[in-house]
Design a protein around this motif. Sequence first.
Motif, PDB file in Angstrom:
ATOM      1  N   ALA A 193       0.822  -1.352   0.046  1.00  0.00           N
ATOM      2  CA  ALA A 193      -0.094   0.055  -0.003  1.00  0.00           C
ATOM      3  C   ALA A 193       0.726   1.385  -0.008  1.00  0.00           C
ATOM      4  O   ALA A 193       0.582   2.174  -0.741  1.00  0.00           O
ATOM      5  N   TRP A 194       2.018   1.267   0.552  1.00  0.00           N
ATOM      6  CA  TRP A 194       3.022   2.551   0.784  1.00  0.00           C
ATOM      7  C   TRP A 194       3.574   2.654  -0.422  1.00  0.00           C
ATOM      8  O   TRP A 194       3.697   3.875  -0.991  1.00  0.00           O
ATOM      9  N   ALA A 195       3.847   1.573  -1.296  1.00  0.00           N
ATOM     10  CA  ALA A 195       4.519   1.903  -2.549  1.00  0.00           C
ATOM     11  C   ALA A 195       3.685   2.203  -3.658  1.00  0.00           C
ATOM     12  O   ALA A 195       4.130   2.223  -4.809  1.00  0.00           O
ATOM     13  N   ASP A 196       2.278   2.052  -3.412  1.00  0.00           N
ATOM     14  CA  ASP A 196       1.115   2.151  -4.592  1.00  0.00           C
ATOM     15  C   ASP A 196       1.444   3.291  -5.219  1.00  0.00           C
ATOM     16  O   ASP A 196       1.189   3.681  -6.695  1.00  0.00           O
ATOM     17  N   GLY A 197       1.706   4.545  -4.525  1.00  0.00           N
ATOM     18  CA  GLY A 197       1.641   5.931  -5.152  1.00  0.00           C
ATOM     19  C   GLY A 197       3.176   6.004  -5.863  1.00  0.00           C
ATOM     20  O   GLY A 197       3.329   7.109  -6.306  1.00  0.00           O
ATOM     21  N   GLY A 198       4.157   5.188  -5.980  1.00  0.00           N
ATOM     22  CA  GLY A 198       5.427   5.312  -6.743  1.00  0.00           C
ATOM     23  C   GLY A 198       6.548   5.390  -5.759  1.00  0.00           C
ATOM     24  O   GLY A 198       6.188   5.729  -4.726  1.00  0.00           O
ATOM     25  N   VAL A 199       7.798   4.761  -5.987  1.00  0.00           N
ATOM     26  CA  VAL A 199       8.762   5.219  -5.228  1.00  0.00           C
ATOM     27  C   VAL A 199      10.006   5.606  -6.177  1.00  0.00           C
ATOM     28  O   VAL A 199      10.186   5.164  -6.913  1.00  0.00           O
ATOM     29  N   ARG A 200      10.690   6.434  -5.386  1.00  0.00           N
ATOM     30  CA  ARG A 200      11.589   7.023  -6.207  1.00  0.00           C
ATOM     31  C   ARG A 200      13.127   6.685  -5.571  1.00  0.00           C
ATOM     32  O   ARG A 200      13.177   6.318  -4.367  1.00  0.00           O
ATOM     33  N   GLY A 201      14.167   6.517  -6.555  1.00  0.00           N
ATOM     34  CA  GLY A 201      15.810   6.574  -5.869  1.00  0.00           C
ATOM     35  C   GLY A 201      15.885   4.884  -5.927  1.00  0.00           C
ATOM     36  O   GLY A 201      15.356   3.961  -6.317  1.00  0.00           O
ATOM     37  N   GLU A 202      17.131   4.771  -5.389  1.00  0.00           N
ATOM     38  CA  GLU A 202      17.636   3.448  -5.311  1.00  0.00           C
ATOM     39  C   GLU A 202      17.000   2.720  -4.044  1.00  0.00           C
ATOM     40  O   GLU A 202      16.881   3.282  -3.020  1.00  0.00           O
ATOM     41  N   VAL A 203      16.631   1.379  -4.292  1.00  0.00           N
ATOM     42  CA  VAL A 203      15.864   0.729  -3.416  1.00  0.00           C
ATOM     43  C   VAL A 203      16.708  -0.578  -2.930  1.00  0.00           C
ATOM     44  O   VAL A 203      17.094  -1.347  -3.803  1.00  0.00           O
ATOM     45  N   VAL A 204      16.460  -0.854  -1.760  1.00  0.00           N
ATOM     46  CA  VAL A 204      16.843  -2.107  -1.141  1.00  0.00           C
ATOM     47  C   VAL A 204      15.684  -2.657  -0.339  1.00  0.00           C
ATOM     48  O   VAL A 204      15.071  -1.961   0.437  1.00  0.00           O
ATOM     49  N   VAL A 205      15.015  -3.919  -0.477  1.00  0.00           N
ATOM     50  CA  VAL A 205      14.082  -4.407   0.182  1.00  0.00           C
ATOM     51  C   VAL A 205      14.735  -5.577   0.967  1.00  0.00           C
ATOM     52  O   VAL A 205      15.259  -6.226   0.603  1.00  0.00           O
ATOM     53  N   VAL A 206      14.206  -5.607   2.302  1.00  0.00           N
ATOM     54  CA  VAL A 206      14.659  -6.632   3.363  1.00  0.00           C
ATOM     55  C   VAL A 206      13.373  -7.301   3.732  1.00  0.00           C
ATOM     56  O   VAL A 206      12.414  -6.565   4.142  1.00  0.00           O
ATOM     57  N   VAL A 207      13.352  -8.491   3.944  1.00  0.00           N
ATOM     58  CA  VAL A 207      12.167  -9.326   3.757  1.00  0.00           C
ATOM     59  C   VAL A 207      12.567 -10.553   5.258  1.00  0.00           C
ATOM     60  O   VAL A 207      13.598 -11.143   5.046  1.00  0.00           O
ATOM     61  N   GLY A 208      11.714 -10.378   6.293  1.00  0.00           N
ATOM     62  CA  GLY A 208      12.029 -11.444   7.267  1.00  0.00           C
ATOM     63  C   GLY A 208      11.732 -13.005   6.799  1.00  0.00           C
ATOM     64  O   GLY A 208      11.066 -13.092   5.915  1.00  0.00           O
ATOM     65  N   GLY A 209      12.625 -13.825   7.552  1.00  0.00           N
ATOM     66  CA  GLY A 209      12.612 -15.263   7.245  1.00  0.00           C
ATOM     67  C   GLY A 209      11.167 -15.839   7.611  1.00  0.00           C
ATOM     68  O   GLY A 209      10.576 -15.206   8.606  1.00  0.00           O
ATOM     69  N   ALA A 210      10.891 -17.024   7.099  1.00  0.00           N
ATOM     70  CA  ALA A 210       9.788 -17.577   7.394  1.00  0.00           C
ATOM     71  C   ALA A 210       9.917 -18.438   8.686  1.00  0.00           C
ATOM     72  O   ALA A 210      10.996 -18.479   9.132  1.00  0.00           O
ATOM     73  N   GLU A 211       8.681 -18.362   9.515  1.00  0.00           N
ATOM     74  CA  GLU A 211       8.866 -19.026  10.944  1.00  0.00           C
ATOM     75  C   GLU A 211       8.676 -20.354  10.617  1.00  0.00           C
ATOM     76  O   GLU A 211       8.250 -20.964   9.864  1.00  0.00           O
ATOM     77  N   PRO A 212       9.515 -21.145  11.507  1.00  0.00           N
ATOM     78  CA  PRO A 212       9.611 -22.699  11.355  1.00  0.00           C
ATOM     79  C   PRO A 212       8.295 -23.152  11.649  1.00  0.00           C
ATOM     80  O   PRO A 212       7.426 -22.716  12.340  1.00  0.00           O
ATOM     81  N   ARG A 213       7.760 -24.331  10.820  1.00  0.00           N
ATOM     82  CA  ARG A 213       6.565 -24.777  10.944  1.00  0.00           C
ATOM     83  C   ARG A 213       6.383 -25.680  11.885  1.00  0.00           C
ATOM     84  O   ARG A 213       5.103 -26.354  12.038  1.00  0.00           O
ATOM     85  N   GLY A 214       6.959 -25.894  12.828  1.00  0.00           N
ATOM     86  CA  GLY A 214       6.802 -26.743  13.998  1.00  0.00           C
ATOM     87  C   GLY A 214       6.947 -28.313  13.790  1.00  0.00           C
ATOM     88  O   GLY A 214       6.419 -29.027  14.476  1.00  0.00           O
ATOM     89  N   VAL A 215       7.767 -28.990  12.685  1.00  0.00           N
ATOM     90  CA  VAL A 215       7.626 -30.044  12.491  1.00  0.00           C
ATOM     91  C   VAL A 215       8.916 -30.574  13.447  1.00  0.00           C
ATOM     92  O   VAL A 215       9.954 -30.279  13.395  1.00  0.00           O
ATOM     93  N   ALA A 216       8.245 -31.785  14.104  1.00  0.00           N
ATOM     94  CA  ALA A 216       9.386 -32.348  14.971  1.00  0.00           C
ATOM     95  C   ALA A 216      10.658 -33.011  14.192  1.00  0.00           C
ATOM     96  O   ALA A 216      10.299 -33.439  12.922  1.00  0.00           O
ATOM     97  N   PHE A 217      11.644 -32.931  14.769  1.00  0.00           N
ATOM     98  CA  PHE A 217      12.938 -33.560  14.085  1.00  0.00           C
ATOM     99  C   PHE A 217      12.679 -35.082  13.504  1.00  0.00           C
ATOM    100  O   PHE A 217      13.147 -35.217  12.336  1.00  0.00           O
ATOM    101  N   PRO A 218      12.200 -35.845  14.313  1.00  0.00           N
ATOM    102  CA  PRO A 218      11.951 -37.241  13.780  1.00  0.00           C
ATOM    103  C   PRO A 218      11.116 -37.326  12.481  1.00  0.00           C
ATOM    104  O   PRO A 218      11.547 -37.995  11.639  1.00  0.00           O
ATOM    105  N   ASP A 219      10.218 -36.433  12.770  1.00  0.00           N
ATOM    106  CA  ASP A 219       9.351 -36.266  11.389  1.00  0.00           C
ATOM    107  C   ASP A 219       9.879 -35.672  10.075  1.00  0.00           C
ATOM    108  O   ASP A 219       9.636 -36.048   8.837  1.00  0.00           O
ATOM    109  N   ALA A 220      10.936 -34.668  10.390  1.00  0.00           N
ATOM    110  CA  ALA A 220      11.535 -34.104   9.544  1.00  0.00           C
ATOM    111  C   ALA A 220      12.495 -34.960   8.849  1.00  0.00           C
ATOM    112  O   ALA A 220      12.783 -35.034   7.351  1.00  0.00           O
ATOM    113  N   VAL A 221      13.220 -35.972   9.727  1.00  0.00           N
ATOM    114  CA  VAL A 221      14.240 -37.066   8.787  1.00  0.00           C
ATOM    115  C   VAL A 221      13.257 -37.944   8.008  1.00  0.00           C
ATOM    116  O   VAL A 221      13.813 -38.240   6.996  1.00  0.00           O
TER     117      VAL A 221
END
Length: 272
Positions: free
Chosen positions: A204-232
Motif C-alpha cells: 500500500a505504501w509503494a502504490d503511489g510510486g517509489v523513487r531512488g535506489e531501493v533495497v528490500v529486506v524481508v523477514g525469514g519464514a517462521e519454522p513450521r513446528g515439524v518435529a525432528f524425527p518427522d523431518a528426518v
Amino acid sequence: MIILAATPIGNLGDASRRLVDALESTAVIAAEDTRTTQRLLAALGVVNRPRLIALHDHNEKERAPELVELARNEDVLVLSDAGMPTVSDPGYGLVAAAAAAGVAVTAIPGPSAVLTALALSGLPTDRFTFEGFAPRKQGERTTWLRALAAEPRTMVFFEAPTRVAVTLADMAAAFGDERRAALCRELTKLHEEIARGTLAELVAWADGGVRGEVVVVVGGAEPRGVAFPDAVTQVLELVRSGTRLKEAAAEVSAHTGHSSRELYQAALAVRG
C-alpha cells in the motif's frame, strides 16, 4: 595485485581515507563505468589521472585475463559504480581468474547497500541471505519467490524503483501479507527513508510510486513446528522418490527450520 575498493553508495563523506589514497596513487583502475569513476575522482578532489579500463557484465570474461596480467606487475584498483565490487556488480570473474593464476587479491572495505539496509531494517541480522534482483518476467518472478517462501533467514533484495511495487505485491502473494519487511530507499543520501511494516502495508505504501535506489529486506519464514524425527522421515521419503540425500536434507531444512547438516547425518544413520 588486484584491489577491490568499496565506493560511497550515496554520501561522498563515506569515502575512506584508504580509498582516496588509492585513487591518488593507482596507475590503473578497472571501473564498471569509467564516466562514473571520473565523476568520483573529481568530486573527491583527486588530481591523479589513472588509466581507466571498462570492466562490466558484458566484457568481464574477455577483459579479466588482461587485467590479471597487468596485476602481476602493478596494482589494479577495481571499482563498481557504488559499494563493493563483486556484490551484484562486476568483479567475481576477475577475482576467480586472479586466484586461479596465483595473483594476489585484497580489498579496501567500505560502504555496502546490503549491510546498511540489513542493519536499518529492524529485522534479524544473525543469519541472512542476499538474493539480488528479482526476475523481470512475472512468471519467473513468481516461481522464484515461491521457492524462497520457506527460507528461514532474513532476505535482502535489490529492485528498480519502477518495479518495486509489483515485486512487493508478488512477495506478499508468495510469502504472505503478514510477513515483516522493510523498504530502504536512497541510503546515506539526503532523502534517505526506511519504511517498515508487513508486506501488505508496504504494498500500500509503494502504490503511489517509489523513487531512488531501493533495497528490500524481508523477514525469514517462521519454522513450521515439524518435529525432528518427522523431518528426518520427510528426508528419507524424498530420497526414496529419487532425490539425492544432500538435496533432500536441504529441501526439508528450508521448510522446517531444522539444520540441513543434522538432517543429513540422521538420515544417513537410518539408512545405515
